[in-house]
Write a protein that holds these residues in place. Structure first.
Motif, PDB file in Angstrom:
ATOM      1  N   ASN A   1      -6.192  25.884  24.350  1.00 17.88           N
ATOM      2  CA  ASN A   1      -7.094  26.250  23.582  1.00 17.88           C
ATOM      3  C   ASN A   1      -7.571  24.880  22.728  1.00 17.88           C
ATOM      4  O   ASN A   1      -6.692  24.561  21.718  1.00 17.88           O
ATOM      5  CB  ASN A   1      -6.915  27.280  22.862  1.00 17.88           C
TER       6      ASN A   1
ATOM      7  N   PRO B   1      -1.479  16.586  22.280  1.00 14.35           N
ATOM      8  CA  PRO B   1      -2.906  16.183  22.103  1.00 14.35           C
ATOM      9  C   PRO B   1      -3.997  16.692  23.011  1.00 14.35           C
ATOM     10  O   PRO B   1      -5.156  16.745  22.331  1.00 14.35           O
ATOM     11  CB  PRO B   1      -2.695  14.471  22.243  1.00 14.35           C
TER      12      PRO B   1
ATOM     13  N   GLU C   1       2.383  13.753  17.392  1.00 13.84           N
ATOM     14  CA  GLU C   1       1.576  14.890  17.562  1.00 13.84           C
ATOM     15  C   GLU C   1       2.017  15.596  19.012  1.00 13.84           C
ATOM     16  O   GLU C   1       2.218  14.826  19.812  1.00 13.84           O
ATOM     17  CB  GLU C   1      -0.008  14.616  17.682  1.00 13.84           C
TER      18      GLU C   1
HETATM   19  N1  SAM Z   1      -4.345  19.172  20.418  1.00 13.01           N
HETATM   20  C1  SAM Z   1      -5.456  19.580  21.204  1.00 13.01           C
HETATM   21  C2  SAM Z   1      -6.487  20.426  20.546  1.00 13.01           C
HETATM   22  O1  SAM Z   1      -6.212  20.690  19.339  1.00 13.01           O
HETATM   23  O2  SAM Z   1      -7.613  20.675  21.161  1.00 13.01           O
HETATM   24  C3  SAM Z   1      -4.899  20.520  22.513  1.00 13.01           C
HETATM   25  C4  SAM Z   1      -4.152  21.844  21.830  1.00 13.01           C
HETATM   26  S1  SAM Z   1      -3.824  22.899  22.999  1.00 13.01           S
HETATM   27  C5  SAM Z   1      -3.441  24.447  22.218  1.00 13.01           C
HETATM   28  C6  SAM Z   1      -1.751  22.754  23.240  1.00 13.01           C
HETATM   29  C7  SAM Z   1      -1.706  21.386  24.056  1.00 13.01           C
HETATM   30  O3  SAM Z   1      -0.364  21.205  24.308  1.00 13.01           O
HETATM   31  C8  SAM Z   1      -2.391  21.176  25.486  1.00 13.01           C
HETATM   32  O4  SAM Z   1      -2.672  19.996  25.599  1.00 13.01           O
HETATM   33  C9  SAM Z   1      -1.027  21.422  26.492  1.00 13.01           C
HETATM   34  O5  SAM Z   1      -1.067  20.599  27.709  1.00 13.01           O
HETATM   35  C10 SAM Z   1       0.053  20.813  25.675  1.00 13.01           C
HETATM   36  N2  SAM Z   1       1.327  21.424  25.978  1.00 13.01           N
HETATM   37  C11 SAM Z   1       1.703  22.612  26.503  1.00 13.01           C
HETATM   38  N3  SAM Z   1       2.998  22.705  26.609  1.00 13.01           N
HETATM   39  C12 SAM Z   1       3.538  21.600  26.182  1.00 13.01           C
HETATM   40  C13 SAM Z   1       4.768  21.107  26.081  1.00 13.01           C
HETATM   41  N4  SAM Z   1       6.035  21.751  26.537  1.00 13.01           N
HETATM   42  N5  SAM Z   1       4.949  19.690  25.844  1.00 13.01           N
HETATM   43  C14 SAM Z   1       4.094  19.032  25.424  1.00 13.01           C
HETATM   44  N6  SAM Z   1       2.775  19.559  25.670  1.00 13.01           N
HETATM   45  C15 SAM Z   1       2.432  20.589  25.735  1.00 13.01           C
END
Ligand code: SAM
Length: 348
Positions: A36, A64, A61
């Motif tokens: 999201n 991202p 972070e």
């Molecule tokens: N930071 C961005 C924003 O605020 O628009 C994206 C937030 S989104 C809620 C969560 C992000 O975490 C996504 O980009 C997803 O691909 C990444 N993600 C999900 N599981 C993860 C993991 N186990 N390790 C690293 N990144 C992950």
């Protein structure tokens, strides 16, 4: 003005907007990765402000994604920002951002649950635990499906001063589903008081910053989101090993609507349940008919200390796990094996 001149020196040059990047790289949100996005930079700036002064800071972070929060962290003056992203589709957009902020953005394509943050930053940023926190922050708009296991893992890291906490009392500014944020910050007597409230508050100062309505995200999640800031405490409120604290707290809250002794007695093998529970409650001086949500941290500390003392006198007790015994009994029943083959760990 000097101040604005300084500010301008770490602001990013003109770039495509985050929404344009999402369109450019056809970044459709993936449900399994709890994606999201926050595309409104005023909102990401507001999250970043909760972390405190990031000028010259080291930051990790989590997730991202298309980089909205990443831009805000860079604009706030972070000197070294390490981002950990699991989804490879975001890497090209992040590389673009990295070129716009030379030497300040490092990209790791990996999973935050296994990433070794203890190796991610230079040793010389470390601060002794008793001193002020190091100039290192963890910030993230966390994926919902990862936020609770990740937080439990980091709490254990705090207790053991491992992972991101080898550098000292690293602060965290993170988003959670509103309900989880409420549990993290719930005080004694509140409906949301839970295992997570106790574990977090016994290891950190936990501050609820503000709520972001679900409509601010793309796509819109079904729930609102809470921003929470954590600073690890110099002295944990319960000074026993993490696993032991976690075991007692888990038992307390397994029957959250009943009197607290109901969960606590399951710490002990059936044959000695009454006797040992009474001993523990007396030693801790806690009223057995309080509800789990009504217990204060000092009362839980007294219970954990009393349990630890019983385990010291009878070391076998620590191995007893009610749920595991139930599972074994169930298996034995299915196979038609007599259940008394599962010995009481306190009698050998
Ligand atoms: N930071 C961005 C924003 O605020 O628009 C994206 C937030 S989104 C809620 C969560 C992000 O975490 C996504 O980009 C997803 O691909 C990444 N993600 C999900 N599981 C993860 C993991 N186990 N390790 C690293 N990144 C992950």
């Amino acid at each position: 003005m000097a101040a604005s001149g300084k500010l301008a020196s770490f602001r990013l040059p003109p770039l495509p907007t985050v929404s344009e990047l999402v369109k450019l790289y056809k970044l459709r949100a993936e449900k399994q990765l709890s994606q999201n996005f926050l595309l409104d930079l005023r909102l990401t700036d507001k999250i970043v402000r909760q972390a405190g002064n990031l000028k010259d800071a080291y930051v990790c972070e989590v997730g991202p994604g298309p980089g909205g929060l990443t831009r805000s962290i860079l604009n706030a003056g972070a000197a070294d920002l390490l981002v950990v992203e699991k989804d490879s589709r975001f890497i090209p957009g992040l590389k673009l951002l990295s070129e716009a902020a030379p030497g300040r953005l490092r990209i790791v394509h990996g999973d935050i649950l296994t990433y070794r943050m203890d190796r991610g930053f230079p040793d010389n940023i470390s601060k002794p635990w008793q001193e002020d926190p190091p100039n290192l922050h963890i910030i993230g708009n966390l994926p919902f499906n990862v936020s609770t296991p990740l937080m439990i893992k980091w709490l254990e890291n705090i207790a053991n001063r491992t992972g991101p906490f080898v550098y000292g009392r690293t602060r965290l500014t993170l988003t959670f589903q509103k309900e989880v944020a409420e549990r993290l910050t719930a005080s004694t007597g509140s409906k949301q008081r839970s295992r997570l409230s106790i574990m977090a508050q016994c290891l950190c100062t936990v501050h609820s910053c503000f709520t972001i309505p679900g409509r601010a995200f793309v796509p819109k999640p079904e729930v609102d989101v809470g921003v929470v800031h954590f600073t690890p405490l110099i002295q944990p409120q319960i000074q026993q090993p993490f696993k032991l604290v976690e075991k007692v707290v888990r038992n307390i809250f397994q029957f959250r609507r009943k009197h607290c002794y109901k969960g606590l007695e399951k710490l002990f093998p059936e044959a000695r349940r009454g006797e040992l529970t009474q001993k523990m409650m007396q030693e801790a001086d806690v009223d057995p008919i309080l509800r789990p949500t009504e217990l204060s941290i000092p009362q839980i500390r007294a219970l954990v200390d009393a349990y630890a003392s019983l385990c010291t006198h009878e070391p076998g007790l620590a191995n007893y796990e009610y749920r595991e015994q139930l599972r074994l009994k169930h298996l034995a029943k299915q196979r038609g094996t007599p259940t008394d083959i599962f010995s009481d760990p306190t009698t050998g």
